[in-house]
Design an enzyme around this catalytic site. Structure first.
Site, PDB file in Angstrom:
ATOM      1  CD  GLU A   1      -4.907  -7.676   6.942  1.00 23.84           C
ATOM      2  OE1 GLU A   1      -4.613  -8.742   6.384  1.00 23.84           O
ATOM      3  OE2 GLU A   1      -4.061  -6.847   7.314  1.00 23.84           O
TER       4      GLU A   1
ATOM      5  CD  GLU B   1      -4.702  -2.781   5.020  1.00 20.51           C
ATOM      6  OE1 GLU B   1      -4.776  -3.998   4.786  1.00 20.51           O
ATOM      7  OE2 GLU B   1      -3.635  -2.147   5.032  1.00 20.51           O
ATOM      8  CG  HIS B   2      -5.194  -2.883  10.286  1.00 21.30           C
ATOM      9  ND1 HIS B   2      -5.476  -4.217  10.110  1.00 21.30           N
ATOM     10  CD2 HIS B   2      -4.121  -2.622   9.495  1.00 21.30           C
ATOM     11  CE1 HIS B   2      -4.603  -4.741   9.263  1.00 21.30           C
ATOM     12  NE2 HIS B   2      -3.782  -3.796   8.869  1.00 21.30           N
TER      13      HIS B   2
ATOM     14  CG  ASP C   1      -0.573  -4.252  10.613  1.00 20.60           C
ATOM     15  OD1 ASP C   1       0.411  -5.017  10.652  1.00 20.60           O
ATOM     16  OD2 ASP C   1      -0.819  -3.525   9.640  1.00 20.60           O
TER      17      ASP C   1
ATOM     18  CD  GLN D   1      -2.046 -10.492   0.087  1.00 26.59           C
ATOM     19  OE1 GLN D   1      -2.209  -9.381   0.581  1.00 26.59           O
ATOM     20  NE2 GLN D   1      -1.605 -11.517   0.793  1.00 26.59           N
TER      21      GLN D   1
ATOM     22  CD1 TRP E   1      -2.485   0.077   7.818  1.00 31.88           C
ATOM     23  CD2 TRP E   1      -0.778   1.339   8.510  1.00 31.88           C
ATOM     24  NE1 TRP E   1      -1.522  -0.759   8.360  1.00 31.88           N
ATOM     25  CE2 TRP E   1      -0.468  -0.005   8.788  1.00 31.88           C
ATOM     26  CE3 TRP E   1       0.154   2.324   8.850  1.00 31.88           C
ATOM     27  CZ2 TRP E   1       0.726  -0.392   9.394  1.00 31.88           C
ATOM     28  CZ3 TRP E   1       1.351   1.942   9.452  1.00 31.88           C
ATOM     29  CH2 TRP E   1       1.624   0.597   9.724  1.00 31.88           C
ATOM     30  NE  ARG E   2      -6.171   0.802  16.052  1.00 30.91           N
ATOM     31  CZ  ARG E   2      -6.069  -0.481  16.392  1.00 30.91           C
ATOM     32  NH1 ARG E   2      -6.419  -1.427  15.516  1.00 30.91           N
ATOM     33  NH2 ARG E   2      -5.632  -0.822  17.591  1.00 30.91           N
TER      34      ARG E   2
ATOM     35  CD  GLN F   1      -1.696  -2.366   1.640  1.00 29.17           C
ATOM     36  OE1 GLN F   1      -0.526  -2.683   1.841  1.00 29.17           O
ATOM     37  NE2 GLN F   1      -2.687  -3.217   1.844  1.00 29.17           N
TER      38      GLN F   1
END
Length: 620
Positions: free
Chosen positions: A515, A493-494, A452, A221, A449-450, A175
């Site tokens: 995700e 995400e997240h 991970d 992916q 994005w948080r 990303q």
């Protein structure tokens, strides 16, 4: 030229003297993070921007880029930022190619008016990163984030590389990595690195307005290619989306292969870019918005001289940047990390905020680092926005809720390559990362994005992840309240509640990647009232029309594998709400019980790695 606001003269009289003093002189950045001194720099762009000239020896250019790559190849959570810009001309030869490797927070861009004006005889590459045993094992591309390549021609030449490497230009990324305005010739372009420990997974990417030969995509992916040309495309893992692409593969056999092809992009605007004109002067080209597009478009738009921009550096006070924005000037953010304790406010139609070298705005004291007024035509591009240690209500807000702004479907406010982080380099806290309240907004590639993973000092394993859930907080990733909003390349995400909430009517998303959070400690921590968990993509209950093409929601509840999420997608059951080519997948921990609204089989550990697809919802 950008239209100036009517209040400019009065504010100008107040600030003229101070601005005249503070905006002149050298823009030298911190020498400790400066680019190597062996290459010429453009003084007006700061020392973290290096401008190459085709008259420079290729060995000198190669050494400069190799030195930065050595510094940045593992600098995932660091603060160094670099932009390397190439003046029009040819770099490298058949016998002596220029072979560039690109690390974190590095931009490689041409300064031509067209991609064909700058030619790299050689390669521009990203390889798998090896994370264990001193860089010899656990080689993958899943964390190859934050790098940019644009506006040049690559004539692929692997001379001097070993037999495996010589066969293609490798771009193994995930990303927050974009390829724009590229012309690639002379060989294959591979989106996976099959030479470092064999093919390994990569987690997504973005191509726009580019011409490519054969693209090899065996382990990506998900991927979006928009308004481009490809000779051919091979393979895909879960979710490969094409919008307005000449030569795109047919998607009639979905999900085998997992292609989604949209003939024309409904709304598009290409990202602004720096270029040098025939007189050697720097300008910014701002392409116009278009409808129903396909293929490349390398001409047209507004040409703005660099003198129309306030060229900012990280040491500039926020009030000075804001004063220039208030005067109606555009903003160029040079590479670095900017601490923002008071919102940078974009107020006027058609203002441009362009970041180079992954310029990063970090929230301080709970500020919203960037706000955009309810006006048409604003463009924000190439900017990363980080949450700070005190919670921010939002990180970027476009318009205000229930406002009375003016928007234009033919001139949408546009966010291009705008990225968000909550945690990673430090603890981060926000309620909502991206909030869009205005109508007629285009989101053209974002990663919300948080984190991970990161360097916040948390321990690994269950206890560490539990602490992250309580400390590194982000409730919502993207909240879209405006009508007629289009997203091309929405990666979120997240987050700890809904990753994406789409409340506006007549919205369109082309490629959605999500995700779910890794780290809910217990099922009780992951409940939406009486419902188990939050869908990865939520369309508001009042929405009457919404279209989604090519989307995936993934689950990896590594902190507590027993956790369930009822649905990957949650949408109103109305004829005007249509989902095309969607899927869920389990990555060995946790369960998504259904794909959408109770429909679709479970993505659970026994089916780990096997997607659950729905071709259409509702079913025809």
């Amino acid at each position: 030229m950008t239209t100036r606001p009517s209040g400019r003269r009065r504010l100008g009289r107040i600030l003229a003297v101070g601005l005249a003093v503070l905006t002149t002189g050298s823009l030298t950045a911190n020498p400790a993070s400066a680019a190597p001194a062996t290459a010429a720099a453009a003084p007006s762009l700061g020392s973290n921007v290096t401008v190459f000239d085709p008259a420079m020896p290729v060995e000198q250019i190669q050494a400069t880029l190799d030195a930065t790559y050595a510094q940045q190849v593992d600098n995932e959570m660091g603060t160094a930022r670099f932009a390397y810009l190439f003046k029009p001309g040819t770099y490298g030869t058949t016998e002596k190619p220029l072979q560039i490797k690109v690390g974190y927070y590095t931009e490689i861009s041409g300064l031509g008016a067209a991609p064909t004006d700058v030619v790299i005889n050689g390669k521009v590459e990203v390889y798998n990163r090896c994370l264990a045993d001193g860089g010899t094992s656990n080689c993958l591309a899943l964390v190859n984030f934050w790098r940019t390549l644009s506006n040049l021609t690559i004539n692929i030449n692997g001379a001097g590389q070993d037999g495996c490497r010589a066969g293609a230009n490798f771009w193994a990324v995930s990303q927050a990595v974009s390829l724009r305005r590229l012309n690639v010739t002379g060989g294959n372009f591979s989106l996976m690195d099959y030479c470092t420990a064999g093919p390994q997974y990569a987690s997504g990417g973005f191509i726009a307005n580019s011409k490519f030969p054969t693209v090899i995509n065996g382990s990506q992916q998900q991927w979006l290619t928009r308004d481009s040309e490809v000779e051919s495309w091979s393979n895909g893992v879960w979710n490969q989306v094409f919008s307005g692409v000449v030569g795109a593969p047919d998607d009639a056999a979905f999900p085998d292969p997992p292609y989604t092809t949209v003939e024309k992009t409904p709304v598009s605007r290409e990202k602004p870019f720096l270029f040098v004109d025939a007189k050697g002067k720097y300008n910014v080209q701002v392409p116009a918005a278009k409808r129903n597009t396909s293929g490349t478009s390398w001409t047209g738009g507004r040409t703005l001289p660099l003198s129309d921009f306030f060229v900012a550096k990280p040491s500039d006070p926020v009030w000075l940047i804001n004063a220039n924005l208030a005067l109606g000037r555009n903003l160029l953010l040079t590479p670095g990390v900017y601490d923002v304790a008071q919102s940078l406010a974009v107020r006027y139609p058609n203002q441009v905020v362009l970041g180079i070298g992954h310029a990063t705005l970090t929230a301080v004291n709970g500020a919203t680092p960037l706000t955009v007024a309810d006006v048409p035509g604003v463009v924000v591009a190439g900017v990363t926005v980080d949450a700070g240690t005190r919670e921010s209500k939002t990180l970027l807000r476009v318009g205000v809720k229930n406002g009375f702004g003016i928007s234009s479907p033919n001139n949408p406010t546009t966010l291009s390559d705008v990225y968000f982080r909550v945690g990673g380099p430090h603890i981060g806290k926000t309620d909502t990362a991206l909030e869009v309240n205005s109508d007629n907004v285009l989101i053209d590639h974002t990663w919300v994005w948080r984190g991970d993973h990161g360097v916040e000092g948390f321990t690994e394993g269950v206890n560490g992840d539990t602490q992250r859930w309580r400390t590194n907080t982000g409730r919502y990733g993207a909240v879209i309240n405006g009508d007629n909003v289009t997203a091309t390349g929405l990666f979120v995400e997240h987050f700890q509640k809904y990753n994406t909430v789409w409340n506006g009517d007549k919205g369109t998303t082309i490629l959605y990647q999500n995700e779910l959070p890794y780290d809910p400690p217990t099922q009780a921590d992951w409940m939406n009232g009486t419902v188990e968990g939050y869908a990865g993509y939520k369309v508001g209950d009042r929405v009457r029309n919404h279209t989604l093409y090519g989307a995936g929601v993934y689950v990896f509840n590594q902190n507590n594998p027993s956790i369930h999420t009822e649905n990957g997608f949650e949408v109103p059951n109305r004829p005007g709400v249509k989902l095309h080519h969607i899927m869920t997948v389990n990555l060995s921990a946790g369960t998504i019980d259904h794909v959408v609204n109770g429909v679709g089989a479970a993505a659970d550990p026994p089916s780990s790695g096997v997607p659950v697809y729905l071709t259409e919802y509702p079913a025809p």
